[in-house]
Design an enzyme around this catalytic site. Structure first.
Site, PDB file in Angstrom:
ATOM      1  N   CYS A  82       0.875  -1.167   0.000  1.00 13.69           N
ATOM      2  CA  CYS A  82       0.000   0.000   0.000  1.00 13.69           C
ATOM      3  C   CYS A  82       0.914   1.219   0.000  1.00 13.69           C
ATOM      4  O   CYS A  82       2.138   1.080  -0.064  1.00 13.69           O
ATOM      5  CB  CYS A  82      -0.973   0.005   1.186  1.00 13.69           C
ATOM      6  SG  CYS A  82      -0.220   0.127   2.810  1.00 13.69           S
ATOM      7  N   CYS A 129      -4.243  -0.660  -1.984  1.00 13.05           N
ATOM      8  CA  CYS A 129      -4.809   0.683  -2.181  1.00 13.05           C
ATOM      9  C   CYS A 129      -4.720   1.039  -3.655  1.00 13.05           C
ATOM     10  O   CYS A 129      -3.842   0.563  -4.376  1.00 13.05           O
ATOM     11  CB  CYS A 129      -4.136   1.724  -1.291  1.00 13.05           C
ATOM     12  SG  CYS A 129      -2.559   2.353  -1.855  1.00 13.05           S
ATOM     13  N   CYS A 187       3.015   0.476  -8.645  1.00 13.58           N
ATOM     14  CA  CYS A 187       3.735  -0.707  -8.184  1.00 13.58           C
ATOM     15  C   CYS A 187       4.653  -1.217  -9.292  1.00 13.58           C
ATOM     16  O   CYS A 187       4.209  -1.436 -10.427  1.00 13.58           O
ATOM     17  CB  CYS A 187       2.746  -1.793  -7.766  1.00 13.58           C
ATOM     18  SG  CYS A 187       3.527  -3.215  -6.960  1.00 13.58           S
TER      19      CYS A 187
END
Length: 250
Positions: free
Chosen positions: A118, A191, A198
């Site tokens: 996250c 999230c 990412c």
């Protein structure tokens, strides 16, 4: 939802449609936007949206606005509700067919490796890491990291795990760079913001998204709700990890 005296239970009627079954199958792995589901099932958006509405009306699927881009919506399959409806469906046909609850299952092959991410790595992802380690009984390699890690774990995340699950959450948030060279089978984003940033990992791990609002940005019992939702998702992740281990060992 329930059974009818003159027809099949509503779960059967909903899930029996081929496109709705495809949507349920895709959503069983993680949360998706409509455009992503359109690509996955290869059907027009208006048709996908119509059947998603049917699944939402049947309380099998929920929708949540993205916390990163409020114009987007993530759809989520309520696996706990599906389990209840499947159990009721079996019992409606014959009492002996009532299904029991899902039991955590982990195989004996090479342990699966899971990374939770996250933004701050101070609440959602460390909660998920701790719960998977707890439920996995040492049979899962699990880590968590964030794209913009905070200086410390959120105290309410620490408190809710201790009081609700008897887990002591320790350590400090860390950056995604700290785990960039590790091998993972699953990378799970918790999230909506971190999903967009990412990085890729070696060996092409399976990417899964769980769209869970930041409890620190919400009042009331947000940390309790977030931990409970993560706990449910983690428990339903375990059988997938067991299947993954068996396929790796074949």
């Amino acid at each position: 939802m329930g059974s009818s005296d003159h027809g099949a239970p509503s779960f059967v009627r909903l899930a029996a449609h081929p496109l709705r079954w495809r949507l349920l199958s895709e959503l069983s792995a993680g949360d998706y936007q409509v455009r992503e589901l359109v690509e996955l099932v290869g059907e027009p958006q208006n048709l996908v949206s119509y059947h998603l509405r049917q699944l939402r009306d049947g309380a099998l699927v929920t929708a949540r606005r993205s916390s990163f881009d409020a114009r987007q919506t993530y759809y989520h399959l309520d696996l706990e509700r599906c389990a209840q409806e499947l159990a009721a469906t079996g019992a409606a046909l014959h009492p002996a067919l009532r299904l029991g609850p899902v039991a955590p299952a982990i195989g004996t092959a090479r342990p699966s490796a899971v990374l939770f991410t996250c933004t701050g790595n101070s609440a959602r992802s460390p909660i998920a890491e701790a719960l998977l380690r707890h439920h996995g009984g040492g049979r899962v390699e699990v880590a968590s990291a964030g794209s913009h890690p905070r200086r410390q774990l959120h105290p309410e995340a620490v408190q809710v795990l201790r009081e609700r699950y008897g887990i002591d959450l320790t350590g400090r948030p860390r950056h995604l760079d700290a785990v960039a060279d590790r091998r993972f089978d699953y990378v799970i984003t918790l999230c909506d913001k971190v999903r967009e940033v990412c990085p890729d990992f070696r060996d092409r791990p399976r990417r899964v998204h769980w769209s869970i609002p930041d409890p620190a940005a919400t009042d009331g019992d947000a940390f309790v709700r977030a931990a409970d939702e993560i706990d449910t998702r983690v428990r339903y992740l375990l059988p997938r990890l067991a299947n993954h281990e068996r396929s790796e060992n074949d």
